[in-house]
Structure formats: C-alpha cells, structure tokens
Design a protein around this motif. Structure first.
Motif, PDB file in Angstrom:
ATOM      1  N   GLN A  54      13.560  -4.291  -6.716  1.00 14.82           N
ATOM      2  CA  GLN A  54      12.581  -5.188  -6.097  1.00 14.82           C
ATOM      3  C   GLN A  54      13.348  -6.264  -5.326  1.00 14.82           C
ATOM      4  O   GLN A  54      14.205  -6.941  -5.890  1.00 14.82           O
ATOM      5  CB  GLN A  54      11.672  -5.836  -7.140  1.00 14.82           C
ATOM      6  CG  GLN A  54      10.823  -4.860  -7.940  1.00 14.82           C
ATOM      7  CD  GLN A  54       9.730  -4.223  -7.101  1.00 14.82           C
ATOM      8  OE1 GLN A  54       9.263  -4.815  -6.115  1.00 14.82           O
ATOM      9  NE2 GLN A  54       9.320  -3.019  -7.482  1.00 14.82           N
ATOM     10  N   HIS A  77      11.824  -1.527  -3.250  1.00 16.04           N
ATOM     11  CA  HIS A  77      10.607  -1.996  -2.594  1.00 16.04           C
ATOM     12  C   HIS A  77      10.847  -3.454  -2.183  1.00 16.04           C
ATOM     13  O   HIS A  77      11.475  -4.216  -2.923  1.00 16.04           O
ATOM     14  CB  HIS A  77       9.409  -1.898  -3.528  1.00 16.04           C
ATOM     15  CG  HIS A  77       8.957  -0.489  -3.761  1.00 16.04           C
ATOM     16  ND1 HIS A  77       9.681   0.399  -4.517  1.00 16.04           N
ATOM     17  CD2 HIS A  77       7.865   0.185  -3.317  1.00 16.04           C
ATOM     18  CE1 HIS A  77       9.052   1.570  -4.547  1.00 16.04           C
ATOM     19  NE2 HIS A  77       7.947   1.463  -3.822  1.00 16.04           N
ATOM     20  N   THR A  79       9.299  -7.154  -0.591  1.00 19.00           N
ATOM     21  CA  THR A  79       8.244  -8.081  -0.211  1.00 19.00           C
ATOM     22  C   THR A  79       8.789  -8.951   0.909  1.00 19.00           C
ATOM     23  O   THR A  79       9.751  -9.689   0.717  1.00 19.00           O
ATOM     24  CB  THR A  79       7.818  -8.954  -1.410  1.00 19.00           C
ATOM     25  OG1 THR A  79       7.314  -8.106  -2.446  1.00 19.00           O
ATOM     26  CG2 THR A  79       6.727  -9.932  -0.999  1.00 19.00           C
ATOM     27  N   CYS A  96       5.380   1.483   9.176  1.00 20.73           N
ATOM     28  CA  CYS A  96       4.552   2.685   9.307  1.00 20.73           C
ATOM     29  C   CYS A  96       5.232   3.709  10.206  1.00 20.73           C
ATOM     30  O   CYS A  96       5.258   4.911   9.893  1.00 20.73           O
ATOM     31  CB  CYS A  96       3.177   2.319   9.867  1.00 20.73           C
ATOM     32  SG  CYS A  96       2.115   1.443   8.703  1.00 20.73           S
ATOM     33  N   GLY A  99       7.846   5.442   8.389  1.00 17.53           N
ATOM     34  CA  GLY A  99       7.417   6.141   7.191  1.00 17.53           C
ATOM     35  C   GLY A  99       7.804   5.472   5.892  1.00 17.53           C
ATOM     36  O   GLY A  99       7.887   6.136   4.851  1.00 17.53           O
ATOM     37  N   VAL A 100       8.022   4.162   5.928  1.00 15.45           N
ATOM     38  CA  VAL A 100       8.425   3.444   4.705  1.00 15.45           C
ATOM     39  C   VAL A 100       7.384   2.408   4.298  1.00 15.45           C
ATOM     40  O   VAL A 100       7.674   1.495   3.524  1.00 15.45           O
ATOM     41  CB  VAL A 100       9.807   2.771   4.887  1.00 15.45           C
ATOM     42  CG1 VAL A 100      10.899   3.810   5.053  1.00 15.45           C
ATOM     43  CG2 VAL A 100       9.799   1.802   6.070  1.00 15.45           C
ATOM     44  N   GLN A 101       6.157   2.561   4.798  1.00 12.92           N
ATOM     45  CA  GLN A 101       5.140   1.543   4.527  1.00 12.92           C
ATOM     46  C   GLN A 101       4.830   1.397   3.043  1.00 12.92           C
ATOM     47  O   GLN A 101       4.423   0.317   2.595  1.00 12.92           O
ATOM     48  CB  GLN A 101       3.852   1.838   5.309  1.00 12.92           C
ATOM     49  CG  GLN A 101       3.124   3.109   4.916  1.00 12.92           C
ATOM     50  CD  GLN A 101       3.599   4.321   5.681  1.00 12.92           C
ATOM     51  OE1 GLN A 101       4.720   4.354   6.164  1.00 12.92           O
ATOM     52  NE2 GLN A 101       2.739   5.333   5.782  1.00 12.92           N
ATOM     53  N   GLU A 102       5.044   2.443   2.264  1.00 12.37           N
ATOM     54  CA  GLU A 102       4.781   2.359   0.824  1.00 12.37           C
ATOM     55  C   GLU A 102       5.817   1.493   0.104  1.00 12.37           C
ATOM     56  O   GLU A 102       5.607   1.097  -1.038  1.00 12.37           O
ATOM     57  CB  GLU A 102       4.770   3.766   0.206  1.00 12.37           C
ATOM     58  CG  GLU A 102       3.681   4.674   0.745  1.00 12.37           C
ATOM     59  CD  GLU A 102       2.293   4.105   0.522  1.00 12.37           C
ATOM     60  OE1 GLU A 102       2.062   3.541  -0.569  1.00 12.37           O
ATOM     61  OE2 GLU A 102       1.451   4.202   1.435  1.00 12.37           O
ATOM     62  N   ARG A 103       6.914   1.215   0.786  1.00 17.62           N
ATOM     63  CA  ARG A 103       7.994   0.425   0.168  1.00 17.62           C
ATOM     64  C   ARG A 103       7.999  -1.020   0.650  1.00 17.62           C
ATOM     65  O   ARG A 103       8.867  -1.798   0.237  1.00 17.62           O
ATOM     66  CB  ARG A 103       9.348   1.074   0.472  1.00 17.62           C
ATOM     67  CG  ARG A 103       9.510   2.470  -0.119  1.00 17.62           C
ATOM     68  CD  ARG A 103      10.786   3.126   0.388  1.00 17.62           C
ATOM     69  NE  ARG A 103      11.952   2.310   0.062  1.00 17.62           N
ATOM     70  CZ  ARG A 103      13.107   2.377   0.723  1.00 17.62           C
ATOM     71  NH1 ARG A 103      13.249   3.192   1.757  1.00 17.62           N
ATOM     72  NH2 ARG A 103      14.123   1.610   0.363  1.00 17.62           N
ATOM     73  N   ARG A 105       5.770  -4.646   1.382  1.00 16.66           N
ATOM     74  CA  ARG A 105       4.577  -5.491   1.272  1.00 16.66           C
ATOM     75  C   ARG A 105       4.829  -6.758   2.067  1.00 16.66           C
ATOM     76  O   ARG A 105       5.891  -7.378   1.917  1.00 16.66           O
ATOM     77  CB  ARG A 105       4.303  -5.860  -0.195  1.00 16.66           C
ATOM     78  CG  ARG A 105       3.127  -6.818  -0.387  1.00 16.66           C
ATOM     79  CD  ARG A 105       2.780  -6.966  -1.864  1.00 16.66           C
ATOM     80  NE  ARG A 105       3.736  -7.784  -2.597  1.00 16.66           N
ATOM     81  CZ  ARG A 105       3.473  -9.018  -3.052  1.00 16.66           C
ATOM     82  NH1 ARG A 105       2.312  -9.602  -2.819  1.00 16.66           N
ATOM     83  NH2 ARG A 105       4.393  -9.671  -3.748  1.00 16.66           N
TER      84      ARG A 105
END
Length: 288
Positions: A54, A77, A79, A96, A99-103, A105
């Motif tokens: 994190q 991930h 923030t 996006c 392709g790393v939007q899930e990682r 915030r």
C-alpha cells in the motif's frame, strides 16, 4: 494555485492558480517523460525492507511518481492525493488507459488542512516536489508520521531549484539570460514558496522519523536524448517569463520572447544545444 496545491514536480513554483491546470498538466507530463529514468532510479534505491503493498503519493500531480511506483512495485496499490481535481482526472484516465485502474485510488484533499481524509495504512508514503508547497510543513510531516505504521517509510524527493536548459552564452546578444531570469524571480519565490530548498532531514527527525538515507542526484540530460526536451524547455521558460519579466531589462525581455516564439527563427525549439540540468535530493525516513 496556492501553497496548499501539491503536485508531482518542481513546476508548480510558477503556477499559482488552479485555473491553469491544463497548461500545468502538460509541463508535468513532459517533466515525467524527460526525467523518467531518474524517477525510476529513485524508486529502485529506496531502503525498503520488503516490497510495499500500500503506497500513498502525496501531491501526485498528473502521476509521475504514481506510475513509476506502480511499475516498480507490481503488487502495490496506490492512493494518489492532490488538491487539483483536474490533475486527478488525468491521472485516473491514464490508469484506465494502462489497465491499472484497479490498483489506483484518487483522493482530492488539501494537505494543509488540519484533518486528512482516510488514506489507508500505507507501507510507503511518497512526496515528490510537494512538501515545499505546504503552508505548515511541520504539520504535514506530523500527519504523515501518524499515517504510517511502525517500520513504514517516507520518501521526500525535491528538486533543488528550477532546471536550467540553455548554455550560459545563449543568446549571443544577451549571454547569461537564463540565469538573470531566475534571479528576477528570487523575491517572488522567497515570498510565495519559502520552503523551497529546505533541508528536510532535521524536520523529518523533529517529526519523529529516523532518516536512513539522504542522497543528491545530479541530473544532466542532453537535448538530443529526447525530442520532448525542447517542448519541456519552451513550456517551462514560458511560465518563468510571466514572473521574471517585471524584473528584467527590456532588452532581456525581447531576447527571451524571441526564444519563446515557437515559430520564430530564434525559437528554443530550433536549438540543438539544450540540456536539462538540475539536482534532485531524496530523503528516506522511517517511522520507528
């Protein structure tokens, strides 16, 4: 932009208003492209005991540090925190596209505020060219100390000053013009960015951190290494002009404008002798 507008590079020294997001974003992106190798070197040299899972990027701008950290730590991930909603949208759009939007915030926040939003429990906090914009750096450092768990690492990265691009004898009729431009902005920066050039070591220690490593990295990138350097120099010096012009000799302003005319015969974009010269210092501090 005010002091509380954090970002990812030195360039906000000359960008004082949030309405300038689009122009600033272009410079931030060029800065990230030109200095990518140096950013990667910094992420690879951090004294980490294990790969962070994190990470918080404080003052992320358009994501130079965020994407370097995502690449360096593929399980992490991040923030990404900034005051500029425009910069955060650009960062999210890039995430996006890659392709790393899930990682990733994004969090819009003013890091000079007394209370910070929930930023999770990061193993690593990263602040690149953002700490010197804090109105109260001691408060921000204390908040980072609260944020990290014992053993967590805080990396503070700062450019010692605005990069230089031109040889000292340029232009031929006004040699030394670039240095005079910088001197003409000294009083502005002393008033508006008083913490630029700070030695963060003592302040990190005062906040309860143990400074484990301090290193200074000389950056000297020749212009023929990247086409982007010309655009980076042009955009950066265009912004420098706005602050410097009132303190310059009129002949210097004329010479500077000739360099900054993209279509002109003396345009900086036509030069083959550009370089990016600056110094970057990294403080790696651990919470015990």
């Amino acid at each position: 932009m005010t002091h509380s507008h954090q970002h990812g590079t030195h360039t906000a020294d000359l960008h004082q208003h949030q309405h300038d997001d689009s122009g600033q974003a272009e410079i931030l992106d060029l800065d990230a492209e030109v200095l990518a190798e140096h950013i990667a070197g910094i992420t690879g040299s951090l004294p980490l005991t294990s790969a962070p899972r994190q990470i918080v990027d404080l003052g992320c701008g358009t994501g130079a540090g965020t994407f370097a950290l995502l690449e360096r730590f593929p399980e992490a991930h991040i923030t990404a925190v900034d005051t500029s909603t425009g910069h955060l949208k650009l960062l999210a759009d890039k995430a996006c596209a890659e392709g790393v939007q899930e990682r990733v915030r994004t969090v819009q926040a003013d890091l000079d505020a007394s209370d910070w939003p929930d930023l999770g429990t990061p193993d690593l906090a990263w602040a690149s060219a953002s700490m010197h914009h804090m109105a109260d750096p001691a408060h921000a450092l204390a908040k980072v100390h609260e944020l990290l768990p014992p053993g967590g690492l805080f990396a503070v990265v700062e450019l010692d000053g605005f990069p230089r691009f031109l040889p000292a004898d340029v232009p031929a009729d006004r040699p030394g013009l670039e240095e005079r431009c910088h001197r003409a902005t000294d009083s502005f920066h002393a008033e508006h960015v008083p913490h630029r050039g700070t030695d963060w070591g003592p302040m990190l220690s005062a906040a309860g951190f143990t400074v484990e490593d301090t290193r200074t990295i000389a950056v000297n990138i020749e212009g023929d290494r990247s086409e982007a350097i010309g655009r980076y120099a042009l955009g950066s010096l265009q912004r420098l002009r706005n602050t410097a012009a009132p303190g310059l000799d009129p002949a210097d302003v004329i010479a500077l404008d000739a360099l900054l005319d993209p279509a002109g015969p003396r345009s900086i974009l036509r030069r083959t002798d550009l370089a990016v010269r600056t110094t970057r210092t990294v403080w790696a501090a651990r919470k015990r």
